[in-house]
Write a protein that holds these residues in place. Structure first.
Motif, mmCIF file in Angstrom:
data_model
loop_
_atom_site.group_PDB
_atom_site.id
_atom_site.type_symbol
_atom_site.label_atom_id
_atom_site.label_comp_id
_atom_site.label_asym_id
_atom_site.label_seq_id
_atom_site.Cartn_x
_atom_site.Cartn_y
_atom_site.Cartn_z
ATOM 1 N N LEU A 127 3.082 5.063 4.512
ATOM 2 C CA LEU A 127 3.378 6.493 4.366
ATOM 3 C C LEU A 127 4.819 6.671 3.906
ATOM 4 C CD1 LEU A 127 1.666 8.031 7.534
ATOM 5 C CD2 LEU A 127 0.999 8.404 5.154
ATOM 6 N N ARG A 128 4.983 7.059 2.652
ATOM 7 C CA ARG A 128 6.331 7.227 2.104
ATOM 8 C C ARG A 128 6.390 8.492 1.248
ATOM 9 N NH1 ARG A 128 5.078 1.862 1.234
ATOM 10 N NH2 ARG A 128 4.973 2.009 -1.030
ATOM 11 N N VAL A 137 0.862 -1.187 0.000
ATOM 12 C CA VAL A 137 0.000 0.000 0.000
ATOM 13 C C VAL A 137 0.895 1.232 0.000
ATOM 14 C CG1 VAL A 137 -1.782 1.272 1.258
ATOM 15 C CG2 VAL A 137 -1.794 -1.240 1.257
ATOM 16 N N TYR A 138 0.478 2.267 -0.718
ATOM 17 C CA TYR A 138 1.240 3.522 -0.714
ATOM 18 C C TYR A 138 0.313 4.685 -0.399
ATOM 19 C CZ TYR A 138 3.496 7.761 -2.338
ATOM 20 O OH TYR A 138 3.995 9.033 -2.409
ATOM 21 N N ARG A 181 1.815 -1.297 9.766
ATOM 22 C CA ARG A 181 1.484 -1.343 8.333
ATOM 23 C C ARG A 181 1.150 0.046 7.804
ATOM 24 N NH1 ARG A 181 0.043 -5.246 5.116
ATOM 25 N NH2 ARG A 181 -1.696 -3.982 4.371
ATOM 26 N N ALA A 182 0.389 0.804 8.597
ATOM 27 C CA ALA A 182 0.017 2.147 8.153
ATOM 28 C C ALA A 182 1.236 3.059 8.046
ATOM 29 C CB ALA A 182 -1.011 2.745 9.114
ATOM 30 N N ASP A 193 2.436 12.301 5.011
ATOM 31 C CA ASP A 193 1.764 13.410 5.684
ATOM 32 C C ASP A 193 2.272 13.462 7.114
ATOM 33 O OD1 ASP A 193 -0.813 14.246 7.501
ATOM 34 O OD2 ASP A 193 -0.714 15.384 5.633
ATOM 35 N N ALA A 194 2.902 14.564 7.481
ATOM 36 C CA ALA A 194 3.533 14.664 8.799
ATOM 37 C C ALA A 194 2.518 14.509 9.926
ATOM 38 C CB ALA A 194 4.261 16.002 8.923
#
Length: 548
Positions: free
Chosen positions: A119-120, A88-89, A114-115, A93-94
């Motif tokens: 976040l990349r 997943v991509y 996983r979440a 987001d900070a």
């Protein structure tokens, strides 16, 4: 008559075990022999039996096009990605990262991990990508450090192409010769540029430029007024006429673009970030300032050479414009030329797991979420049927498709210096001739594959003869098709495979079904997909000591 060139029959370097054996089989046999040797020395006859069984197992597992080993690796890759959450991509987001990182609920730990993995900063196809120069109104210089590969820089040039309208066969031949000279210039020892990617994007017409034109031609939108005097009536008529003009032009654009496809052409040039580059940059200035100054000179030089090669109008894309092209390739609803609202450091679109596809699910320019499915394949040189081809041999998959398929065709080339390419050609000819003599001495029929490889190596050696001005090249062809539904994507895949086989003589497309999200980057304008060729110590010494 357009010039004919013979393509096909190439399989890469021969190596100790020959050229007719896959890398998987070579590695497996070597490992089986090493393990079997120890077992035989320690267990004697039982060890020898186990060794024979290991060799048979390797041969069985690496036989066929879709081998058992390949299937095992694909399944393991999918399981690992799902386990780590990298299938997943989500764009980084900070605030979301801080929210997830502050979650201390142990029952949700796996879901949080996983979440966080999803976040990349960059999407899977552009892993390790950043920018050396992303200033507005300056050429965008992308800085790449892919995992397991050497660093390099890339710059994207938008070109109108060499051929426009009806051209004679002589004009076609001259165009091919000019671009060949451009590629050969990258193979000189003094050249810092090392690779070139030619990319054609076939997509529905982009209305961004037309909309910008009509906005520039219309007067500012008047304000709506109330009242019943003559001035108010004139103002209302002006407002109504302005809206009707915009709607009329929008309807015209929609009618003209219904079922139509256009082509956009790009040339991407890459530079390795190696010792030679650093030494040349040091003469321009300290640190990254010197790198930028050197790249400015290199970009100007490449632009002049592309213009000399007859590529028409040559525009160097900024970082925003390059990111806009990549955004369009992920989500074709976004206009390919709309760059004002793109963040070059965060151009990835959210994607979710999908079988045999890169599934992008993100809002379009209208703010509504939309789904797009992409599939990428490669045609390696070994799958190209040997035969004569013209300079326009790829045209059937660029223009003459039965269905209006959104697609991108990319040819990535790494230029090999002439001396290194000559040595490789001579070694391959010697190896194949020795194989033929060995077969004759043992009373065996000469293998047809060996004959094809030998003829290809001889052609390569002749092309590199002194005075031709040619350099060597290693290349790969990649294609990406896009559709709104999995069913439409499956149909596009079938038609593309048929077109490559029937029209181009490329017998098989290898679809990257176990890592389609990462494979999408092979047809993005960032020069991915082909590692630099292996060089000997002598070749590296020769390039390092070269002088401009």
């Amino acid at each position: 008559m357009t010039r004919l060139s013979v393509l096909g029959g190439e399989t890469g370097g021969r190596g100790l075990l020959g050229a007719g054996m896959s890398r998987q089989r070579k590695v497996g046999l070597v490992a089986a022999c090493i393990v079997g040797g120890f077992l035989t020395l320690s267990l004697h006859i039982p060890g020898a039996v186990i060794t024979v069984c290991l060799i048979i197992a390797v041969l069985v597992a690496t036989t066929g096009e879709n081998t058992l080993w390949t299937q095992h690796v694909a399944r393991a890759r999918l399981r690992d990605a799902a386990k780590r959450g990298t299938d997943v991509y989500r764009p980084y987001d900070a605030a979301e990262w801080e929210r997830l990182a502050s979650n201390t609920d142990r029952s949700e730990r796996k879901a949080v991990i996983r979440a966080l993995a999803a976040l990349r900063q960059m999407p899977p196809g552009a892993d390790g990508m950043g920018w050396l120069d992303m200033r507005a109104s300056h050429p965008g210089v992308a800085w790449h450090a892919p995992r397991g590969e050497s660093e390099y820089f890339s710059v994207c040039f938008a070109v109108t192409g060499q051929l426009r309208g009806i051209q004679s066969s002589r004009a076609v031949d001259q165009a091919g010769e000019l671009f060949g000279r451009f590629q050969a210039s990258l193979g000189k020892l003094s050249s810092l540029a090392s690779g070139v990617q030619t990319l054609t994007r076939v997509l529905p017409p982009d209305s961004a430029r037309h909309e910008a034109w009509v906005r520039s031609q219309l007067a500012p939108l008047p304000e709506r007024v109330t009242g019943d005097d003559e001035t108010a009536r004139r103002a209302r008529r002006a407002y109504t006429g302005h809206i009707e003009a915009v709607r009329s032009y929008d309807a015209l654009l929609r009618q003209m673009s219904r079922g139509a496809m256009i082509s956009r052409h790009y040339v991407i040039v890459t530079w390795r970030n190696d010792a030679r580059f650093a030494a040349a940059a040091a003469t321009k200035g300290p640190g990254r300032d010197g790198w930028r100054e050197l790249m400015a000179d290199e970009i100007a030089s490449i632009r002049r050479r592309l213009q000399a090669a007859g590529e028409g109008r040559v525009d160097v894309l900024t970082a925003r414009q390059t990111a806009a092209v990549i955004r369009n390739m992920q989500h074709p609803d976004w206009p390919i030329d709309q760059a004002a609202d793109v963040d070059p450091t965060l151009f990835g679109m959210a994607s979710d797991p999908a079988p045999k596809a890169h599934h992008v699910s993100a809002p379009g320019p209208d703010g509504h979420a939309a789904d797009w499915y992409h599939a990428t394949a490669q045609a390696v040189p070994a799958s190209i049927a040997t035969g004569p081809r013209t300079l326009l041999w790829l045209l059937p998959v660029l223009t003459n498709m039965r269905l209006p398929i959104i697609r991108t065709v990319s040819i990535t080339r790494v230029v090999v210096p002439t001396g290194q390419a000559k040595r490789s050609a001579r070694q391959d000819v010697t190896s194949d001739q020795a194989q033929q003599l060995s077969d004759r001495d043992k009373g065996r029929l000469v293998d047809e594959d060996t004959v094809v490889r030998l003829n290809a190596a001889k052609r390569r050696r002749a092309d590199l003869a002194p005075g031709t001005g040619h350099a060597g090249v290693e290349y790969l062809i990649h294609v990406t098709v896009s559709a709104r539904t999995p069913e439409a994507l499956a149909q596009a895949r079938r038609q593309m495979s048929e077109a490559f086989d029937n029209s181009l003589g490329i017998e098989q497309l290898e679809w990257f079904d176990s890592y389609q999200p990462a494979a999408s980057g092979l047809t993005w304008p960032i020069g991915r997909g082909l590692r630099p060729p292996k060089t000997s110590w002598g070749d590296r010494f020769e390039r390092r000591t070269a002088r401009d």
